[in-house]
Design an enzyme around this catalytic site. Structure first.
Site, mmCIF file in Angstrom:
data_model
loop_
_atom_site.group_PDB
_atom_site.id
_atom_site.type_symbol
_atom_site.label_atom_id
_atom_site.label_comp_id
_atom_site.label_asym_id
_atom_site.label_seq_id
_atom_site.Cartn_x
_atom_site.Cartn_y
_atom_site.Cartn_z
ATOM 1 N N ARG A 131 2.920 -1.649 -5.961
ATOM 2 C CA ARG A 131 3.131 -0.395 -6.681
ATOM 3 C C ARG A 131 4.495 0.230 -6.394
ATOM 4 O O ARG A 131 5.182 0.710 -7.286
ATOM 5 C CB ARG A 131 2.034 0.593 -6.243
ATOM 6 C CG ARG A 131 1.980 1.881 -7.022
ATOM 7 C CD ARG A 131 1.010 2.864 -6.358
ATOM 8 N NE ARG A 131 -0.276 2.279 -6.065
ATOM 9 C CZ ARG A 131 -1.300 2.211 -6.921
ATOM 10 N NH1 ARG A 131 -1.173 2.719 -8.124
ATOM 11 N NH2 ARG A 131 -2.442 1.659 -6.557
ATOM 12 N N GLY B 195 0.757 -1.239 0.000
ATOM 13 C CA GLY B 195 0.000 0.000 0.000
ATOM 14 C C GLY B 195 0.788 1.290 0.000
ATOM 15 O O GLY B 195 0.217 2.364 -0.171
ATOM 16 N N PRO C 226 4.594 -5.321 -0.806
ATOM 17 C CA PRO C 226 4.616 -4.120 -1.650
ATOM 18 C C PRO C 226 4.384 -4.483 -3.113
ATOM 19 O O PRO C 226 4.891 -5.490 -3.592
ATOM 20 C CB PRO C 226 6.038 -3.575 -1.456
ATOM 21 C CG PRO C 226 6.864 -4.789 -1.142
ATOM 22 C CD PRO C 226 5.953 -5.717 -0.365
ATOM 23 N N CYS D 281 -13.823 3.716 -28.237
ATOM 24 C CA CYS D 281 -15.124 4.378 -28.310
ATOM 25 C C CYS D 281 -15.795 4.404 -26.946
ATOM 26 O O CYS D 281 -16.739 3.656 -26.680
ATOM 27 C CB CYS D 281 -15.985 3.681 -29.348
ATOM 28 S SG CYS D 281 -15.232 3.842 -30.969
ATOM 29 N N GLU D 282 -15.264 5.225 -26.072
ATOM 30 C CA GLU D 282 -15.787 5.455 -24.725
ATOM 31 C C GLU D 282 -15.405 6.884 -24.365
ATOM 32 O O GLU D 282 -14.247 7.268 -24.548
ATOM 33 C CB GLU D 282 -15.085 4.546 -23.688
ATOM 34 C CG GLU D 282 -15.418 3.099 -23.739
ATOM 35 C CD GLU D 282 -16.750 2.748 -23.105
ATOM 36 O OE1 GLU D 282 -17.282 3.551 -22.299
ATOM 37 O OE2 GLU D 282 -17.250 1.665 -23.436
ATOM 38 N N ARG E 5 -5.804 2.991 -15.637
ATOM 39 C CA ARG E 5 -5.844 3.750 -14.380
ATOM 40 C C ARG E 5 -6.544 5.103 -14.480
ATOM 41 O O ARG E 5 -7.342 5.431 -13.613
ATOM 42 C CB ARG E 5 -4.434 3.902 -13.784
ATOM 43 C CG ARG E 5 -3.789 2.550 -13.438
ATOM 44 C CD ARG E 5 -2.486 2.707 -12.657
ATOM 45 N NE ARG E 5 -2.722 3.290 -11.362
ATOM 46 C CZ ARG E 5 -2.546 4.553 -11.048
ATOM 47 N NH1 ARG E 5 -2.047 5.393 -11.919
ATOM 48 N NH2 ARG E 5 -2.848 4.984 -9.856
HETATM 49 C C1 LIG Z 1 -3.031 -5.165 -4.075
HETATM 50 C C2 LIG Z 1 -2.526 -5.739 -2.812
HETATM 51 C C3 LIG Z 1 -1.244 -5.452 -2.357
HETATM 52 C C4 LIG Z 1 -0.317 -4.479 -3.047
HETATM 53 O O1 LIG Z 1 -0.734 -3.170 -2.926
HETATM 54 P P1 LIG Z 1 0.226 -1.988 -3.436
HETATM 55 O O2 LIG Z 1 -0.557 -0.765 -3.172
HETATM 56 O O3 LIG Z 1 0.457 -2.212 -4.877
HETATM 57 O O4 LIG Z 1 1.466 -2.049 -2.627
HETATM 58 C C5 LIG Z 1 -0.798 -6.086 -1.210
HETATM 59 N N1 LIG Z 1 -1.580 -6.967 -0.537
HETATM 60 C C6 LIG Z 1 -2.841 -7.263 -0.940
HETATM 61 C C7 LIG Z 1 -3.632 -8.235 -0.166
HETATM 62 C C8 LIG Z 1 -3.342 -6.669 -2.086
HETATM 63 O O5 LIG Z 1 -4.597 -6.960 -2.485
#
Ligand SMILES: *Cc1c(COP(=O)(O)O)cnc(C)c1O
Length: 419
Positions: free
Chosen positions: A276, A239, A274, A345-346, A313
């Site tokens: 992202r 996250g 991790p 086409c959106e 995204r």
């Molecule tokens: C998507 C997810 C992550 C990764 O989240 P990031 O924001 O990409 O770090 C980690 N654990 C779980 C359970 C997820 O669903």
């Protein structure tokens, strides 16, 4: 920090010109920098060397085998959400003992496959899932090692579509109601309780929600222990946000300090997931401008050959991606407010609305930065557009790590019934 930059006026991934790749591979394409991936993994993981944490990369962020293999070689494990992702992780060289399996809808067949491979842990998200997992394990004469994903009811202060830790969320079990589920788990002979897991959302740009969530989970671990449970693993999820535009997310050292402080003395094997943070800024999407269209309202549309099916995204999360020319714009070129859009086409197929840019010309190459996470892995073939290739750069070399889908492959997916 990443390894993308202008060299003699042309944007490069490490030492390879994106103009060269565009010429040889065609557009659009994703481009990943191996050195950037390695750097991000090492910057994150080195803060946890002292506590011996498992870093289980969240495969859904970018599931390309080349990316997974790069991380596997650095010792990464995997956080997976499907059998397909387990297969990819294993094929890339990630060891089963470093795989954790998350997700609210694991099928019996997926559980069976994961048990056969001997993965490290299932993160169980509901009571019916727990019962089914026990049955599947028993049918194989084994036990499933589990953590229960608890929901600490913390607002991660991120986009609603990537918030997972509030009580209205479909994910996990409310921390206030999790103890009875642990007690149930203790009675199921196909289950071995080993830990607690939590993941409150994605693209978090402040530390407080992490600190709150980790503190609540710590209390819960202590409560479980006082009830006689042996808790040896603590999965703190992923996250951590990245800078797309103006955000200044916490750096990995500050995040690690909070995680270690909130879990100090528990003696648990820590796990991090991790996604992202490792891959987001290690990838870009390169596209060619097809047309520049001026409409009656005075709006200027830059129509790119990439679209929402290649990079979802912006359409899905109103996400911001920095847009730059591959060949640095001449300082005197006019700057205007433009809309950068794709051919799908959106109405939602918009990468940027009223963005101040040096207006490119038809035929110019542009790029979308920070596209390494939830880019290619979310892409699809809407409008019968073949999946675009993925390229990885390493110093002065590049390799196509996923080739462009052909029209023959696209058509071969369907069959016409005999009647
Ligand atoms: C998507 C997810 C992550 C990764 O989240 P990031 O924001 O990409 O770090 C980690 N654990 C779980 C359970 C997820 O669903």
């Amino acid at each position: 920090m990443d390894h993308f930059s202008y060299k003699d006026g042309v944007y490069h991934a490490e030492d390879v010109s994106l103009e060269l790749i565009a010429k040889e591979v065609g557009t659009p394409f994703y481009c990943y920098s191996k050195a950037t991936l390695e750097r991000h993994f090492n910057v994150f993981s080195r803060h946890f060397d002292d506590v011996g944490a498992k870093i289980c990369y969240a495969v859904k962020a970018n599931s390309n085998l080349g990316v997974l293999n790069t991380l596997a070689k650095l010792g990464s494990g995997a956080d997976v959400v499907s059998e397909g992702e387990i297969r990819l992780a294993l094929a890339a060289g990630i060891k089963a003992e470093n795989i954790v399996f998350s997700g609210v809808g694991k099928a019996a067949t997926e559980m069976a496959y994961a048990l056969d491979q001997g993965i490290f842990q299932f993160n169980v998200e509901s009571e019916p899932e727990l019962r089914l997992l026990s049955d599947v394990a028993l049918s194989k004469g084994t036990k499933a090692n589990i953590a229960i994903r608890v929901n600490p009811d913390v607002d991660p202060k991120t986009h609603a579509k990537i918030s997972t830790g509030q009580k209205e969320s479909k994910f996990g079990i409310a921390i206030a109601h999790a103890l009875p589920v642990y007690k149930l788990a203790a009675t199921l002979s196909g289950i071995n309780v080993q830990g607690v897991s939590v993941h409150i959302g994605s693209q978090l740009t402040t530390l407080e929600p992490f600190a709150q969530a980790f503190a609540r989970v710590r209390q819960f671990v202590e409560e479980l222990r006082s009830q006689g449970f042996t808790i040896t693993t603590l999965d703190l999820g992923g996250g951590l946000g990245i800078p797309y535009g103006g955000e200044e997310p916490p750096l990995p050292d500050a995040y690690a300090e909070v995680a270690k402080k909130e879990t100090a003395g528990l003696g648990c094997q820590l796990i991090f997931e991790p996604g992202r943070m490792l891959v987001g800024n290690a990838g870009i999407l390169v596209s060619r401008v097809m047309y520049v269209k001026h409409n009656d309202g005075g709006r200027i549309f830059v129509i790119a050959d990439a679209a929402m099916n290649d990079l979802m995204r912006p359409a899905l999360y109103d996400a911001y991606h920095h847009i730059m020319p591959v060949r640095a714009a001449d300082g005197n070129a006019p700057t205007e407010l433009v809309d950068v859009v794709g051919p799908v086409c959106e109405t939602g197929d918009i990468f940027a609305e009223q963005r101040l840019l040096k207006v490119p010309a038809a035929g110019d190459l542009i790029l979308f930065r920070s596209a390494g996470a939830y880019g290619a892995s979310m892409s699809n073939t809407y409008n019968a557009r073949p999946l675009v290739p993925e390229v990885m750069v390493h110093g002065s070399q590049y390799a196509v790590v996923r080739k462009r889908q052909t029209y023959a492959e696209l058509l071969a997916r369907d069959t016409i019934p005999s009647w």
